[in-house]
Enzyme design. Structure first.
Site, PDB file in Angstrom:
ATOM      1  N   HIS A  88     -13.728  20.271  -1.117  1.00 55.17           N
ATOM      2  CA  HIS A  88     -13.219  21.626  -0.911  1.00 55.17           C
ATOM      3  C   HIS A  88     -13.506  22.240  -1.903  1.00 55.17           C
ATOM      4  O   HIS A  88     -13.206  23.485  -1.847  1.00 55.17           O
ATOM      5  CB  HIS A  88     -11.638  21.380  -0.388  1.00 55.17           C
ATOM      6  CG  HIS A  88     -10.902  21.205  -1.563  1.00 55.17           C
ATOM      7  ND1 HIS A  88     -10.503  19.885  -1.878  1.00 55.17           N
ATOM      8  CD2 HIS A  88     -10.251  21.987  -2.460  1.00 55.17           C
ATOM      9  CE1 HIS A  88      -9.582  19.864  -3.147  1.00 55.17           C
ATOM     10  NE2 HIS A  88      -9.529  21.093  -3.262  1.00 55.17           N
ATOM     11  N   ASP A 133     -13.012  14.257   1.803  1.00 55.77           N
ATOM     12  CA  ASP A 133     -13.024  15.450   0.714  1.00 55.77           C
ATOM     13  C   ASP A 133     -13.581  14.792  -0.629  1.00 55.77           C
ATOM     14  O   ASP A 133     -13.045  14.476  -1.582  1.00 55.77           O
ATOM     15  CB  ASP A 133     -11.236  15.819   0.556  1.00 55.77           C
ATOM     16  CG  ASP A 133     -11.230  17.025  -0.180  1.00 55.77           C
ATOM     17  OD1 ASP A 133     -12.163  17.446  -0.599  1.00 55.77           O
ATOM     18  OD2 ASP A 133     -10.020  17.447  -0.614  1.00 55.77           O
ATOM     19  N   SER A 223      -7.870  19.794  -8.498  1.00 58.13           N
ATOM     20  CA  SER A 223      -8.717  19.235  -7.345  1.00 58.13           C
ATOM     21  C   SER A 223     -10.267  18.714  -7.982  1.00 58.13           C
ATOM     22  O   SER A 223     -10.549  19.265  -8.939  1.00 58.13           O
ATOM     23  CB  SER A 223      -9.204  20.288  -6.506  1.00 58.13           C
ATOM     24  OG  SER A 223      -7.949  20.504  -5.491  1.00 58.13           O
TER      25      SER A 223
END
Length: 274
Positions: A88, A133, A223
């Site tokens: 992402h 992911d 992230s």
């Protein structure tokens, strides 16, 4: 702290990307880099963690494999010229020089930072914002620092893990940290994680970790960074990738991480093509 009605956010922070998005997960936006072969339109994502909440400063060279990415994500050196991060954090697969990887320093404002541009991005095949992911970023040259090996089975997907990143130190802070912060989080079972996240949690592709009382977590800007622990030989081993979660550091709300062992073979094959 924001109320419990806050939507899921990816744990990336693209405030430097020029993107505006209403992403669900712990990211403010998705896909902050311009790829030659993909659309530049931001897309909605699901939840993710923020910069390390409740962390302590990491020492210089304590985690030499850590990488800060210019679109507001973290990562780890999978190979000396390849960074493993979250899907992402990027906007598809293709050639790009739009990402700068910074390595070799715990303090991003300190001397000695190694900065290398990207040449290509490979996002997990079939990634649609729900599971899978992971992504790889090819660098224009090798970085002469230790790499972080990844788990190839579930043996080490238990116990207490280390998380590290330059993300926000509290929910909705929006500032990040110039210092690399670290913290410890214990494994949370799939059953307990599903009680919190229901069908959003993808068992077998994702795993959870977090302190029940809250106050320790990844957050926006973390992230793509690694969740790791020591193996039987005492070497660091990556078991997770910071992905998403409800807010940051909330009681009884664990962070969600990509389960690296599930994708170890796919990551290895993908890296060989870069």
């Amino acid at each position: 702290m924001a109320g419990r009605t806050l939507s899921l956010l990816k744990r990336s922070d693209h405030r430097n990307s020029g993107y505006r998005s209403s992403a669900f997960k712990r990211a403010a936006a998705v896909g902050a880099v311009a790829l030659a072969t993909v659309s530049l339109q931001p897309v909605a994502a699901h939840a993710a963690p923020v910069p390390i909440v409740g962390g302590a400063p990491a020492a210089q060279s304590e985690f030499p494999f850590m990488v800060s990415l210019s679109m507001g994500c973290g990562g780890a050196l999978y190979k000396k010229d390849v960074v493993l991060t979250a899907a992402h954090c990027v906007n598809g697969s293709g050639n790009t020089t739009g990402i700068t990887a910074t390595a070799g320093v715990a303090d991003l404002d300190g001397p000695g930072a190694i900065k290398v541009r990207s040449t290509k991005v490979l996002q997990a095949p079939g990634y649609d914002g729900h599971g899978k992911d992971w992504a790889l970023i090819k660098l224009s040259r090798s970085i002469d620092l230790p790499t972080l090996k990844i788990a190839t089975n579930t043996r080490y997907n238990r116990g207490t893990f280390t998380i590290a990143g330059w993300g926000d130190t509290r929910e909705n802070a929006g500032t990040g940290s110039t210092r690399l912060l670290k913290a410890k989080v214990p494994f949370v079972s799939d059953r307990r994680c599903k009680q919190r996240y229901g069908g959003r949690f993808v068992a077998g592709q994702e795993m959870c970790a977090g302190v029940p009382r809250g106050g320790v977590d990844t957050c926006q800007g973390d992230s793509g960074g690694p969740m790791f622990r020591k193996d039987d030989s005492g070497a660091w081993l990556q078991v997770g990738i910071v992905s998403w979660g409800y807010g940051c550091g909330r009681p009884l709300v664990p962070g969600v991480y990509t389960e690296v062992s599930t994708f170890a073979s796919a990551i290895s094959r993908a890296a060989a093509t870069l």
